[in-house]
Design an enzyme around this catalytic site. Structure first.
Site, PDB file in Angstrom:
ATOM      1  N   ARG A  46      32.016 151.044  44.921  1.00  0.00           N
ATOM      2  CA  ARG A  46      31.216 150.610  43.587  1.00  0.00           C
ATOM      3  C   ARG A  46      29.929 150.391  43.809  1.00  0.00           C
ATOM      4  O   ARG A  46      29.042 150.749  42.807  1.00  0.00           O
ATOM      5  CB  ARG A  46      32.052 149.340  43.338  1.00  0.00           C
ATOM      6  CG  ARG A  46      33.601 149.498  42.902  1.00  0.00           C
ATOM      7  CD  ARG A  46      34.143 148.166  42.123  1.00  0.00           C
ATOM      8  NE  ARG A  46      33.678 148.176  40.747  1.00  0.00           N
ATOM      9  CZ  ARG A  46      32.599 147.501  40.492  1.00  0.00           C
ATOM     10  NH1 ARG A  46      32.242 146.621  41.271  1.00  0.00           N
ATOM     11  NH2 ARG A  46      32.143 147.857  39.103  1.00  0.00           N
ATOM     12  N   TYR A  82      28.099 152.652  41.406  1.00  0.00           N
ATOM     13  CA  TYR A  82      27.533 152.056  39.993  1.00  0.00           C
ATOM     14  C   TYR A  82      26.625 151.100  40.315  1.00  0.00           C
ATOM     15  O   TYR A  82      26.239 150.076  39.486  1.00  0.00           O
ATOM     16  CB  TYR A  82      28.690 151.410  39.365  1.00  0.00           C
ATOM     17  CG  TYR A  82      30.023 152.017  39.197  1.00  0.00           C
ATOM     18  CD1 TYR A  82      30.409 153.262  38.756  1.00  0.00           C
ATOM     19  CD2 TYR A  82      31.134 151.702  40.180  1.00  0.00           C
ATOM     20  CE1 TYR A  82      31.513 153.906  38.639  1.00  0.00           C
ATOM     21  CE2 TYR A  82      32.428 152.165  40.191  1.00  0.00           C
ATOM     22  CZ  TYR A  82      32.462 153.481  39.359  1.00  0.00           C
ATOM     23  OH  TYR A  82      33.640 154.013  39.565  1.00  0.00           O
ATOM     24  N   CYS A 104      26.793 157.616  56.975  1.00  0.00           N
ATOM     25  CA  CYS A 104      25.519 158.257  57.148  1.00  0.00           C
ATOM     26  C   CYS A 104      24.689 158.601  56.047  1.00  0.00           C
ATOM     27  O   CYS A 104      24.634 159.860  55.752  1.00  0.00           O
ATOM     28  CB  CYS A 104      25.337 159.415  58.361  1.00  0.00           C
ATOM     29  SG  CYS A 104      25.840 158.895  59.819  1.00  0.00           S
ATOM     30  N   GLU A 105      24.512 157.638  55.036  1.00  0.00           N
ATOM     31  CA  GLU A 105      23.818 157.925  53.889  1.00  0.00           C
ATOM     32  C   GLU A 105      23.031 156.619  53.373  1.00  0.00           C
ATOM     33  O   GLU A 105      23.530 155.638  53.638  1.00  0.00           O
ATOM     34  CB  GLU A 105      24.787 157.964  52.828  1.00  0.00           C
ATOM     35  CG  GLU A 105      25.537 159.494  52.912  1.00  0.00           C
ATOM     36  CD  GLU A 105      26.329 159.846  51.461  1.00  0.00           C
ATOM     37  OE1 GLU A 105      25.732 159.577  50.577  1.00  0.00           O
ATOM     38  OE2 GLU A 105      27.078 160.747  51.518  1.00  0.00           O
TER      39      GLU A 105
HETATM   40  N1  LLP Z   1      42.774 151.542  29.880  1.00  0.00           N
HETATM   41  C1  LLP Z   1      42.171 152.806  29.845  1.00  0.00           C
HETATM   42  C2  LLP Z   1      42.566 153.802  29.122  1.00  0.00           C
HETATM   43  C3  LLP Z   1      41.098 153.033  30.970  1.00  0.00           C
HETATM   44  O1  LLP Z   1      40.567 154.113  31.009  1.00  0.00           O
HETATM   45  C4  LLP Z   1      40.813 151.779  31.875  1.00  0.00           C
HETATM   46  C5  LLP Z   1      39.689 151.830  32.959  1.00  0.00           C
HETATM   47  C6  LLP Z   1      41.777 150.514  31.665  1.00  0.00           C
HETATM   48  C7  LLP Z   1      42.528 150.847  30.807  1.00  0.00           C
HETATM   49  C8  LLP Z   1      41.378 149.554  32.615  1.00  0.00           C
HETATM   50  O2  LLP Z   1      40.129 148.798  32.259  1.00  0.00           O
HETATM   51  P1  LLP Z   1      39.820 147.536  32.927  1.00  0.00           P
HETATM   52  O3  LLP Z   1      40.557 146.624  32.344  1.00  0.00           O
HETATM   53  O4  LLP Z   1      40.153 147.555  34.272  1.00  0.00           O
HETATM   54  O5  LLP Z   1      38.193 147.212  32.592  1.00  0.00           O
HETATM   55  N2  LLP Z   1      36.027 152.354  38.808  1.00  0.00           N
HETATM   56  C9  LLP Z   1      35.142 151.694  37.724  1.00  0.00           C
HETATM   57  C10 LLP Z   1      36.127 151.401  36.639  1.00  0.00           C
HETATM   58  C11 LLP Z   1      36.606 152.658  35.897  1.00  0.00           C
HETATM   59  C12 LLP Z   1      37.787 152.232  34.581  1.00  0.00           C
HETATM   60  C13 LLP Z   1      38.263 153.372  34.243  1.00  0.00           C
HETATM   61  N3  LLP Z   1      39.234 153.072  33.262  1.00  0.00           N
HETATM   62  C14 LLP Z   1      34.686 150.623  38.521  1.00  0.00           C
HETATM   63  O6  LLP Z   1      34.941 150.302  39.761  1.00  0.00           O
HETATM   64  O7  LLP Z   1      33.970 149.720  37.855  1.00  0.00           O
END
Ligand code: LLP
Length: 420
Positions: A314, A318, A343-344
């Site tokens: 993360r 991000y 190594c980045e």
């Molecule tokens: N429903 C759908 C259709 C989604 O695409 C997602 C997340 C969720 C529910 C759940 O969202 P949450 O409640 O967790 O915000 N890898 C990124 C986050 C990617 C989220 C993708 N979709 C990070 O580490 O911030």
């Protein structure tokens, strides 16, 4: 609130001192607290208690570990899945197939067939053609697939661009104005029961305004579709509620979110569906790591830890913030950069951060690592795949093993034509 607290100057997960896990399992390692998972699940359920008809489907992508899913299944959660693999995980964890919602912008025919054979309760369609493909597969299997149409409400969720999904230029959903035509053409097709709408505008949301605006547009569309004679009995509101990665930046609570939902959906008369991910698991996990070196830097020292961007992606992906704390703080502080061994230059967890003073060999944690942590790990730089541990009171167990580079090498093959 979580259960990662200091007792006698040593950080514990519930009643287990973290140095004990480091000693027995090694580092880096993800650690989840069962009590925290249960508490977060309960808080979310309480926040929605006033809604008459609802279904909560945990977004498995946030943390697909089978033991984590088992805890949530016991709390009555279903699953929001985005691949055949996630369907298999939900089923393996004991979630009822009818409580599984299949989202995802690129479901293959093979995945649809598999999900139908398992008895998945709902498909959230991303485009019209997908609906016709699903209907055809369902008919060939003698089944009818329940579905909603994911609409893109075109609102700016105000979060990081890589986790925004509800603007018209994003790849998700269909433009809300196209819903009527799609319902006209797909509704009534054999093999599919198109029963409502779904939306999800983004993740790590701190402002409920855009969500409320999106729900307003969805509500208006529900009324319009009903006016055109379509039967709408469910609306999936997605996930997205943020968590406090930084202690002084606090997102709206689930209770405040619940009140907003009550207000925004009053009179809809549908089953409301929710897909929370991060808010359930984020603060229920930490990444435990050991300091390898404290390297004097040109500007400030670099704390080189044994966790890296391949274990917790993360910050590199991000620019995300994860609090760092020493497991046995001395009370002294230092300003340092924290980086991993990959190594980045991007393999950096923090720059110029005021942290507990640490020395080589000390243990530390990155907080709020239970969501999108282990699941996004890789073996980049031929590092091991990071293991996961769950704590329950004074007990703990490895719930995902460390996968050694040797195991990964063993799955690779040198073809005969290179052996001459
Ligand atoms: N429903 C759908 C259709 C989604 O695409 C997602 C997340 C969720 C529910 C759940 O969202 P949450 O409640 O967790 O915000 N890898 C990124 C986050 C990617 C989220 C993708 N979709 C990070 O580490 O911030």
């Amino acid at each position: 609130m979580d259960h990662f607290l200091y007792k006698n100057g040593i950080l514990h997960a519930e009643d287990v001192p973290l140095p004990l896990i480091a000693e027995q399992v090694g580092t880096p390692v993800y650690i989840y607290s069962r009590a925290t998972l249960e508490r977060h699940a309960q808080v979310f359920q309480d926040a929605l208690a006033a809604l008459p008809k609802k279904h909560i489907a945990f977004a498995i992508k946030a943390n697909p570990n089978i033991a984590v899913l088992k805890v949530l299944a016991k709390q009555g959660f279903g699953a929001d899945v985005v691949s055949g693999g996630e369907v298999a995980r939900a089923v393996a964890a004991g979630m009822k197939p009818e409580d599984i919602v299949f989202s995802g912008v690129g479901k293959t025919r093979g995945e649809m067939e598999y999900a139908l054979s398992v008895g998945v309760g709902q498909f959230n369609l991303e485009l019209e053609e997908e609906g016709f493909a699903l209907a055809e597969i369902a008919v060939s299997m003698g089944k009818t697939a329940n579905a909603t149409l994911r609409v893109n409400p075109d609102v700016d969720a105000g979060t990081h661009a890589k986790i925004s999904t509800g603007k018209k230029e994003n790849k998700f959903g269909v433009a809300i104005d196209e819903a009527n035509g799609i319902f006209d053409r797909l509704g009534g097709t054999a093999g599919i029961a198109l029963r409502g709408l779904s939306c999800h505008i983004g993740s790590q949301l701190f402002d409920l305004g855009p969500m409320e605006a999106a729900y307003g547009r969805v509500g208006a569309k529900v009324a319009e579709l009903r006016g055109a004679g379509h039967v709408i009995d469910r609306v999936d509101l997605g996930g997205g509620l943020g968590v406090p990665y930084e202690r002084d930046k606090v997102p709206p609570s689930p209770a405040v979110y619940g009140k907003m939902v009550e207000r925004a959906t009053r009179g809809w008369d549908v089953t409301l569906m929710f897909e929370p991910g991060r808010v359930i698991v984020g603060n229920a996990g930490v990444l435990l790591t050991k300091v390898i070196w404290v390297k004097p830097g040109a500007v400030r020292p670099y704390i080189i830890v044994d966790a890296a961007m391949n274990d917790l992606a993360r910050p590199a992906m991000y620019d995300a913030w994860h609090d760092f704390e020493a497991v046995q703080p001395t009370g002294e502080r230092m300003v340092a950069n924290i980086a991993g061994p990959v190594c980045e230059s991007g393999d950096t967890f923090a720059m110029g951060r005021d942290i507990d003073r640490v020395a080589s060999g000390d243990l530390g944690i990155f907080r709020t690592a239970g969501a999108y942590g282990a699941t996004m790990a890789s073996t980049y730089n031929s590092r091991a795949l990071v293991p996961e541990v769950m704590v329950d009171g004074d007990k703990f167990a490895v719930v995902a093993e460390r996968i050694a580079p040797e195991t990964i090498i063993a799955a690779e093959h040198v073809p005969d034509f290179l052996n001459d």
